[in-house]
Design a protein around this motif. Structure first.
Motif: not given
Length: 277
Positions: A46-50, A109-110, A183, A244
């Motif tokens: 579950q990483p950030t969307a970017s 998210p993507t 990060h 990201g």
């Protein structure tokens, strides 16, 4: 790609009709298993969307230019490696946009990022054609018509390509340096896991159908060494260098060279002793 194409022959493409199983195994690992595995890794972590979109894009790219050198260093099947590189580069004009759209739309998210940038996949196809396919065609034509000249300049073109790629990586990191510092631990861990998974997918997909050890090594490297330079070009062209995404692609460009070199060195010390398991 122009420098790589100077050493390609039509025979590299014809080989798929002579020995289809190893080449198709490499292509399946490259364009089907790796993107699917990447999606599962994203669901798990579950990483950030970017960052997730950067992972999907990298997994959708064809093999990188140094994979053939690593395959040779690993005592792999260099002819197989060259053929997979050539064919995956030709196929990526369709497969890269397809995998980017498919897997990005499976993850909310993507999917939101794609909708926000209003990405037209036809424009991605055109960019890939200009960046990879035209240099591929021109390089092969020069190699066929002027083998003496292509042999003379191929080394210089490869060095120039590495310099340009290095500039892309440094530019991506510099443009997002604050994000990268914030990060860095997560990015290093994520890219290491992602790249390790890619190498394992290539190796065990080949092992599962009992391909020779040399073929396994080459398919592993072809799957784990991605064309992150293409990824960076697409990120800057269509996603305005989204932080990201750019960090993932840039660090992948550094790490896959490191992991490829370490793995190739390790395999270079190991004899090609076949196991029948």
């Amino acid at each position: 790609m122009f420098g790589v194409a100077l050493e390609l022959k039509v025979e590299n493409f014809r080989r798929i009709f002579k020995t289809p199983v190893p080449i198709l195994t490499g292509l399946v690992a490259q364009f089907i298993l790796l993107p699917a595995g990447t999606f599962l890794l994203i669901l798990l972590i579950q990483p950030t969307a970017s960052v997730a979109l950067g992972m999907i894009l990298i997994s959708a790219c064809p093999g990188g230019n140094v994979s053939n050198f690593f395959s040779m260093m690993s005592k792999g099947n260099v002819a197989l490696s060259v053929s997979i590189t050539a064919i995956s580069t030709a196929l990526c004009i369709f497969m890269t946009p397809f995998n980017l759209a498919l897997w990005s739309n499976f993850y909310a998210p993507t999917r939101a990022i794609l909708q926000e940038v209003n990405l037209e996949m036809s424009n991605v196809v055109i960019t890939i054609f200009m960046v990879l396919l035209i240099p591929l065609i021109l390089g092969m034509l020069l190699s066929a018509k002027r083998p003496d000249l292509s042999s003379k300049i191929s080394g210089h073109i490869r060095k120039m390509s590495l310099v340009i790629f290095g500039a892309f990586v440094l530019g991506a990191l510099a443009a997002n340096f604050d994000i990268f510092l914030h990060h860095i631990a997560a990015v290093i861990l994520l890219v290491t896991l992602h790249n390790g998974m890619a190498l394992l997918i290539g190796y065990f997909s080949a092992k599962s159908i009992r391909l020779p050890l040399a073929d396994r090594r080459s398919i592993s490297i072809e799957t784990g060494i991605q064309n992150s330079g293409l990824g960076l070009i697409l990120i800057f062209d269509f996603f305005q260098g989204l932080g990201g995404m750019a960090i993932v692609a840039a660090w992948w460009g550094i790490w896959h060279l490191t992991s490829g070199l370490m793995l190739s060195w390790y395999w270079s010390k190991k004899e090609l002793v076949e196991d029948l398991a």
